[in-house]
Enzyme design. Structure first.
Site, PDB file in Angstrom:
ATOM      1  N   ASP A 267     -24.974 -10.336  13.526  1.00 21.27           N
ATOM      2  CA  ASP A 267     -24.304 -10.248  14.690  1.00 21.27           C
ATOM      3  C   ASP A 267     -22.998  -9.159  14.674  1.00 21.27           C
ATOM      4  O   ASP A 267     -22.677  -9.015  13.514  1.00 21.27           O
ATOM      5  CB  ASP A 267     -23.692 -11.587  15.199  1.00 21.27           C
ATOM      6  CG  ASP A 267     -24.595 -12.630  15.601  1.00 21.27           C
ATOM      7  OD1 ASP A 267     -25.869 -12.237  15.872  1.00 21.27           O
ATOM      8  OD2 ASP A 267     -24.207 -13.498  15.931  1.00 21.27           O
ATOM      9  N   MET A 268     -22.776  -8.561  15.631  1.00 13.76           N
ATOM     10  CA  MET A 268     -21.509  -7.886  15.707  1.00 13.76           C
ATOM     11  C   MET A 268     -20.239  -8.352  16.358  1.00 13.76           C
ATOM     12  O   MET A 268     -20.368  -9.184  17.569  1.00 13.76           O
ATOM     13  CB  MET A 268     -21.768  -6.434  16.561  1.00 13.76           C
ATOM     14  CG  MET A 268     -20.776  -5.453  16.516  1.00 13.76           C
ATOM     15  SD  MET A 268     -20.383  -4.884  14.509  1.00 13.76           S
ATOM     16  CE  MET A 268     -21.845  -3.712  14.443  1.00 13.76           C
TER      17      MET A 268
ATOM     18  N   ARG B  48     -30.481  -5.026  17.833  1.00 19.07           N
ATOM     19  CA  ARG B  48     -30.236  -5.876  19.142  1.00 19.07           C
ATOM     20  C   ARG B  48     -29.066  -5.056  19.686  1.00 19.07           C
ATOM     21  O   ARG B  48     -28.061  -4.764  19.347  1.00 19.07           O
ATOM     22  CB  ARG B  48     -29.734  -7.075  18.777  1.00 19.07           C
ATOM     23  CG  ARG B  48     -29.464  -8.105  19.969  1.00 19.07           C
ATOM     24  CD  ARG B  48     -28.702  -9.143  19.547  1.00 19.07           C
ATOM     25  NE  ARG B  48     -29.220 -10.059  18.948  1.00 19.07           N
ATOM     26  CZ  ARG B  48     -28.642 -10.912  18.008  1.00 19.07           C
ATOM     27  NH1 ARG B  48     -27.363 -10.902  17.974  1.00 19.07           N
ATOM     28  NH2 ARG B  48     -29.246 -11.636  17.374  1.00 19.07           N
TER      29      ARG B  48
ATOM     30  N   ALA C 214     -19.064  -8.753  23.593  1.00 22.43           N
ATOM     31  CA  ALA C 214     -18.471  -9.929  24.146  1.00 22.43           C
ATOM     32  C   ALA C 214     -17.148 -10.178  23.976  1.00 22.43           C
ATOM     33  O   ALA C 214     -16.430 -11.204  24.145  1.00 22.43           O
ATOM     34  CB  ALA C 214     -19.337 -11.177  23.336  1.00 22.43           C
TER      35      ALA C 214
ATOM     36  N   ARG D 113     -16.308 -17.841  24.515  1.00 21.93           N
ATOM     37  CA  ARG D 113     -16.861 -16.535  24.972  1.00 21.93           C
ATOM     38  C   ARG D 113     -17.731 -16.569  26.203  1.00 21.93           C
ATOM     39  O   ARG D 113     -17.857 -15.726  27.068  1.00 21.93           O
ATOM     40  CB  ARG D 113     -17.466 -15.787  23.807  1.00 21.93           C
ATOM     41  CG  ARG D 113     -16.238 -15.080  22.874  1.00 21.93           C
ATOM     42  CD  ARG D 113     -17.010 -14.144  21.731  1.00 21.93           C
ATOM     43  NE  ARG D 113     -17.865 -14.872  21.014  1.00 21.93           N
ATOM     44  CZ  ARG D 113     -17.436 -15.494  19.995  1.00 21.93           C
ATOM     45  NH1 ARG D 113     -16.257 -15.739  19.559  1.00 21.93           N
ATOM     46  NH2 ARG D 113     -18.483 -15.897  19.208  1.00 21.93           N
TER      47      ARG D 113
HETATM   48  P1  FAD Z   1     -23.418  -9.472  32.446  1.00 23.45           P
HETATM   49  O1  FAD Z   1     -23.241  -8.447  33.190  1.00 23.45           O
HETATM   50  O2  FAD Z   1     -22.362 -10.370  31.791  1.00 23.45           O
HETATM   51  O3  FAD Z   1     -24.160 -10.776  33.351  1.00 23.45           O
HETATM   52  C1  FAD Z   1     -25.354 -10.260  34.042  1.00 23.45           C
HETATM   53  C2  FAD Z   1     -25.756 -11.673  34.920  1.00 23.45           C
HETATM   54  O4  FAD Z   1     -26.251 -12.716  33.982  1.00 23.45           O
HETATM   55  C3  FAD Z   1     -24.595 -12.236  35.439  1.00 23.45           C
HETATM   56  O5  FAD Z   1     -24.318 -11.994  36.890  1.00 23.45           O
HETATM   57  C4  FAD Z   1     -25.038 -13.803  35.289  1.00 23.45           C
HETATM   58  O6  FAD Z   1     -26.078 -13.910  36.452  1.00 23.45           O
HETATM   59  C5  FAD Z   1     -26.052 -14.014  34.102  1.00 23.45           C
HETATM   60  N1  FAD Z   1     -24.964 -14.419  33.064  1.00 23.45           N
HETATM   61  C6  FAD Z   1     -24.319 -13.887  32.112  1.00 23.45           C
HETATM   62  N2  FAD Z   1     -23.570 -14.411  31.395  1.00 23.45           N
HETATM   63  C7  FAD Z   1     -23.838 -15.708  31.915  1.00 23.45           C
HETATM   64  C8  FAD Z   1     -23.363 -16.906  31.299  1.00 23.45           C
HETATM   65  N3  FAD Z   1     -22.364 -17.056  30.414  1.00 23.45           N
HETATM   66  N4  FAD Z   1     -23.591 -18.019  32.139  1.00 23.45           N
HETATM   67  C9  FAD Z   1     -24.416 -17.858  32.893  1.00 23.45           C
HETATM   68  N5  FAD Z   1     -24.851 -16.683  33.467  1.00 23.45           N
HETATM   69  C10 FAD Z   1     -24.491 -15.722  32.840  1.00 23.45           C
HETATM   70  N6  FAD Z   1     -22.247  -9.792  21.807  1.00 23.45           N
HETATM   71  C11 FAD Z   1     -21.569  -9.241  20.966  1.00 23.45           C
HETATM   72  O7  FAD Z   1     -20.499  -8.950  20.997  1.00 23.45           O
HETATM   73  N7  FAD Z   1     -21.959  -9.367  19.635  1.00 23.45           N
HETATM   74  C12 FAD Z   1     -23.323  -9.944  19.279  1.00 23.45           C
HETATM   75  O8  FAD Z   1     -23.775  -9.891  18.264  1.00 23.45           O
HETATM   76  C13 FAD Z   1     -24.020 -10.525  20.475  1.00 23.45           C
HETATM   77  N8  FAD Z   1     -25.101 -11.143  20.377  1.00 23.45           N
HETATM   78  C14 FAD Z   1     -26.000 -11.549  21.582  1.00 23.45           C
HETATM   79  C15 FAD Z   1     -27.296 -11.974  21.337  1.00 23.45           C
HETATM   80  C16 FAD Z   1     -27.742 -12.358  22.482  1.00 23.45           C
HETATM   81  C17 FAD Z   1     -29.302 -12.613  22.326  1.00 23.45           C
HETATM   82  C18 FAD Z   1     -27.357 -12.166  23.623  1.00 23.45           C
HETATM   83  C19 FAD Z   1     -28.202 -12.509  25.383  1.00 23.45           C
HETATM   84  C20 FAD Z   1     -26.232 -11.580  23.980  1.00 23.45           C
HETATM   85  C21 FAD Z   1     -25.323 -11.348  22.961  1.00 23.45           C
HETATM   86  N9  FAD Z   1     -24.134 -10.971  22.714  1.00 23.45           N
HETATM   87  C22 FAD Z   1     -23.212 -10.286  21.738  1.00 23.45           C
HETATM   88  C23 FAD Z   1     -23.345 -11.057  24.216  1.00 23.45           C
HETATM   89  C24 FAD Z   1     -23.414  -9.749  24.968  1.00 23.45           C
HETATM   90  O9  FAD Z   1     -22.491  -8.890  24.356  1.00 23.45           O
HETATM   91  C25 FAD Z   1     -22.774 -10.187  26.416  1.00 23.45           C
HETATM   92  O10 FAD Z   1     -21.376 -10.486  26.236  1.00 23.45           O
HETATM   93  C26 FAD Z   1     -23.451 -11.381  27.227  1.00 23.45           C
HETATM   94  O11 FAD Z   1     -24.953 -11.035  27.118  1.00 23.45           O
HETATM   95  C27 FAD Z   1     -23.178 -11.104  28.477  1.00 23.45           C
HETATM   96  O12 FAD Z   1     -23.554  -9.762  29.043  1.00 23.45           O
HETATM   97  P2  FAD Z   1     -25.061  -9.456  29.897  1.00 23.45           P
HETATM   98  O13 FAD Z   1     -25.730  -8.334  29.309  1.00 23.45           O
HETATM   99  O14 FAD Z   1     -25.721 -10.684  30.052  1.00 23.45           O
HETATM  100  O15 FAD Z   1     -24.519  -8.852  31.359  1.00 23.45           O
END
Ligand code: FAD
Length: 305
Positions: free
Chosen positions: A132-133, A182, A187, A286
């Site tokens: 993970d980052m 990935r 986040a 987060r």
């Molecule tokens: P957003 O613009 O945040 O969300 C789009 C839509 O998705 C929203 O309008 C909503 O409908 C839905 N949604 C989003 N979040 C939520 C929530 N918490 N609850 C309910 N609905 C929601 N980040 C890192 O910095 N390092 C990592 O290693 C990392 N690994 C990840 C691994 C996976 C499998 C995933 C899915 C995410 C990971 N992340 C990681 C988190 C990522 O960076 C984002 O913070 C997170 O995915 C929210 O962004 P989004 O792309 O879903 O878009």
């Protein structure tokens, strides 16, 4: 207002005292919506159920702020236990982990020793491991460790974050390693000196790096809950005849489960990130920061107790 809430939860996510208290008192406040459970046995049950629905998994033993060697070694032991459970139960699951939980803030030697132990075991069971980052201050170190490990192992990948200005260049630099990456939005709370402050720019950069990495011919995990990015990826692969076995979608456990199953029905590989363990607090905060609407859900959980 939303930005304030976001900053507040990201601030809370770094609180070491609350992290310790949360460990002591067990999964609370609706965290079980996002965390599979506190034990590997419970996580295995959850993964079996997801696999039954056609969903692939990456399992993560939660852990943050590890600041002594013994704890880092124990964290690595938990990851090894998870790998063995994947093998023993023939689960369709990979493993994810954080460099700080392997001792990144202690010494590079400790991280490398723990990572080699994990990757050796993962190799035996055919398990892929994603690093993970974390926050920007650990980004370069994480990439350097990934590069070193990738020279020794095939079964390792890492994560790049679309909100960082540097990521486009990282995609180019890492291409020489043909990495399985990935790609995510990011986040953590970062300053505008290192990360795009506007969501619109993050989304544009996300699309840009997805395109670059896929057209470079590399395996790409598009990890998002954002329909616009999912649709963009679907169009892109269609236009460029990129086969379904060169990419996958990933989402977090407990977020948009119906959409996850729908993507499986559409014929895509959909992998769910399944965290488990007692150190659930920072991860949970987060998730709340990403979507303050979830806070209402949490408040309901508190008043039910
Ligand atoms: P957003 O613009 O945040 O969300 C789009 C839509 O998705 C929203 O309008 C909503 O409908 C839905 N949604 C989003 N979040 C939520 C929530 N918490 N609850 C309910 N609905 C929601 N980040 C890192 O910095 N390092 C990592 O290693 C990392 N690994 C990840 C691994 C996976 C499998 C995933 C899915 C995410 C990971 N992340 C990681 C988190 C990522 O960076 C984002 O913070 C997170 O995915 C929210 O962004 P989004 O792309 O879903 O878009």
């Amino acid at each position: 207002m939303e930005q304030l809430m976001r900053d507040f939860f990201l601030f809370l996510s770094k609180n070491k005292t609350l992290t310790k208290l949360a460990k002591r008192y067990g999964l609370r406040f609706g965290a079980s919506r996002f965390v599979a459970g506190e034990t590997i046995e419970r996580a295995v049950e959850v993964i079996k159920e997801l696999n039954r629905k056609g969903l692939a998994v990456t399992i993560d033993y939660l852990g943050e702020f590890v600041d002594n060697e013994q704890e880092a070694n124990e964290m690595a032991n938990h990851s090894i236990e998870a790998i063995r459970a994947i093998g023993a139960n023939q689960l369709n699951s990979q493993l994810s982990l954080k460099m700080t939980s392997m001792g990144l803030d202690i010494s590079d030697e400790l991280v490398m020793k723990n990572m080699r132990r994990i990757l050796d075991e993962a190799k035996i069971h055919g398990v892929f491991v994603t690093i993970d980052m974390e926050d920007y201050s650990r980004c370069q170190k994480t990439i350097d460790i990934f590069k070193q490990l990738k020279k020794e192992y095939d079964n390792v990948g890492t994560v790049l974050q679309a909100y960082l200005y540097r990521t486009e260049k990282d995609i180019e630099d890492l291409n020489a390693y043909h990495p399985n990456l990935r790609l995510v939005k990011g986040a953590y709370k970062e300053s505008s000196e290192v990360a795009f402050p506007d969501k619109k720019d993050v989304d544009e950069n996300f699309k840009k790096i997805i395109k670059m990495h896929l057209l470079n011919g590399n395996y790409t995990a598009v990890a998002t809950h954002d329909d616009a990015i999912i649709e963009y990826t679907k169009q892109l692969v269609k236009e460029h005849n990129i086969p379904n076995n060169q990419f996958e979608f990933q989402m977090l456990y407990g977020i948009r489960p119906e959409r996850q199953e729908q993507l499986v029905r559409e014929g895509y590989t959909m992998r769910v990130y399944v965290p488990y363990g007692t150190d659930w607090y920072g991860y949970f905060m987060r998730r709340l920061a990403e979507r303050p609407a979830n806070v209402a859900f949490v408040l309901k959980g508190i008043f039910k107790k």
